[in-house]
Design an enzyme around this catalytic site. Structure first.
Site: not given
Ligand code: SF4
Length: 378
Positions: A56, A139, A157, A211, A218, A221, A227
């Site tokens: 860290e 954190y 963070d 992200c 996305c 993701c 989201c």
């Molecule tokens: Fe980021 Fe949302 Fe895209 Fe996932 S869907 S990468 S959380 S913006």
């Protein structure tokens, strides 16, 4: 649909998150993390709290790829917190050389000593105890408590802020106290009771690899279905941009004094910028002052018998926090007889020493000093 279940959550507090939304986020994220996490050396030492503390400290303001080599070498030299606590600060700074932001190394060393003196050589497991260690904020304490000890402690963070801001379409100033409090609430609300360390790392990993600040991926993701940023079609507009601090220009005169092959180094004071590191004698210019005036002051501070060029031998520019500093280099010489008198002395209350070229690599010097030495070598 899940996307609809999260609509409006940005207006509510973290505790208001529906249980099914939390469950979905936890499951999707942990499953993704199990498949896609990077194999990083500190993850192989997950339950070694000292190794987490070190990671860290090194990862603050430094890229993962740069940290890996330093981390392994540092652990090889200081395998336990007791080894680090018993080391000379000079050596710790030397081993840190190249990573920059030496304050982190000084804090880490002081934290190791506190762990030995006050916690019997065991890294404490509770967040409030961890936060008593020098350089450990909320954190870092949360990361160590959750990853090394499995404590239910959230982390926030820069990566987590980005993911949360997009997930819940939070467009407020991310640095504002109220917004920060909201991110912590959300991180806490999402955190499961088990695998807390993995969940925290998964949030950070998602921010670091999927992200992304620009061009979030996305389609890869695991949280896309919930989201709000994605649903609104403009995920990159979250979090809101913060105002940049103006960068100020500064000048410094630097003396490269040779005696044969050796160069004169002085040690910086124990506090302030580059505290305790070694550098070539340096004199800052006052605002709007001509560099030659700083050069004249620098010459007067140098040992008697020293010659210093009137013209600059080159310049090096470095961005230091909020200052763009131009170092103006002046070459000089000192006879061997004069240098012998100086060899073990202090100059203006500063420790100084003559250093052969191959010994420079083992000294604690700043990146700026390294760049100056590279410039002189040309
Ligand atoms: Fe980021 Fe949302 Fe895209 Fe996932 S869907 S990468 S959380 S913006």
């Amino acid at each position: 649909m899940f996307g609809q279940r999260t609509q409006g959550l940005s207006e509510k507090r973290g505790e208001a998150l529906p249980a099914d939304v939390k469950l979905r986020i936890r499951r999707s994220l942990l499953r993704w993390y199990d498949r896609h996490r990077r194999d990083l050396p500190w993850r192989r030492r997950g339950e070694n709290a000292y190794a987490q503390l070190l990671a860290e400290a090194m990862l603050q303001q430094t890229q993962v790829a740069t940290v890996i080599g330093y981390y392994e070498r540092f652990l090889e030299r200081f395998p336990t917190v007791t080894d680090l606590a018993g080391a000379e600060l000079d050596e710790v700074l030397t081993r840190w050389a190249g990573l920059g932001y030496y304050r982190r190394a000084r804090h880490l060393h002081a934290a190791a000593q506190m762990i030995v003196d006050e916690f019997g050589g065991q890294v404490p497991r509770r967040v409030d105890e961890l936060m008593r260690l020098p350089g450990v904020g909320r954190y870092t304490a949360g990361a160590i408590a959750s990853v090394a000890f499995g404590e239910r402690a959230p982390v926030v963070d820069g990566n987590v802020v980005r993911v949360l801001a997009r997930l819940f379409a939070i467009g407020d100033d991310p640095k504002a106290t109220a917004t920060q409090a909201r991110f912590w609430e959300l991180a806490d609300a999402l955190l499961p009771n088990r695998r807390c360390g993995d969940f925290n790392q998964a949030m950070m990993e998602l921010g670091a690899t999927v992200c992304l600040p620009r061009g979030p991926v996305c389609k890869a993701c695991p949280l896309r279905a919930v989201c709000q940023g994605f649903a609104g079609g403009r995920p990159e507009s979250f979090p809101a941009a913060t105002r940049r601090t103006a960068v100020l220009a500064a000048q410094m005169a630097v003396a490269a004094i040779c005696c044969g092959e050796r160069l004169l180094f002085v040690q910086r004071p124990a506090s302030g910028l580059w505290a305790g590191l070694w550098e070539l004698p340096t004199e800052p210019c006052a605002p709007d002052e001509a560099v030659r005036r700083a050069r004249d002051r620098l010459r007067k501070r140098l040992p008697g018998g020293c010659r210093l060029s009137r013209t600059s031998a080159g310049q090096v520019e470095r961005l230091l926090s909020h200052r763009r500093v131009t170092f103006h280099l002046y070459r000089g010489t000192l006879s061997r007889a004069s240098s012998d008198k100086l060899s073990s002395s202090r100059r203006d209350g500063q420790r100084c020493r003559w250093v052969a070229p191959d010994a420079v690599q083992t000294m604690g010097i700043s990146q700026a000093c390294r760049a100056i030495l590279d410039r002189l070598d040309r």
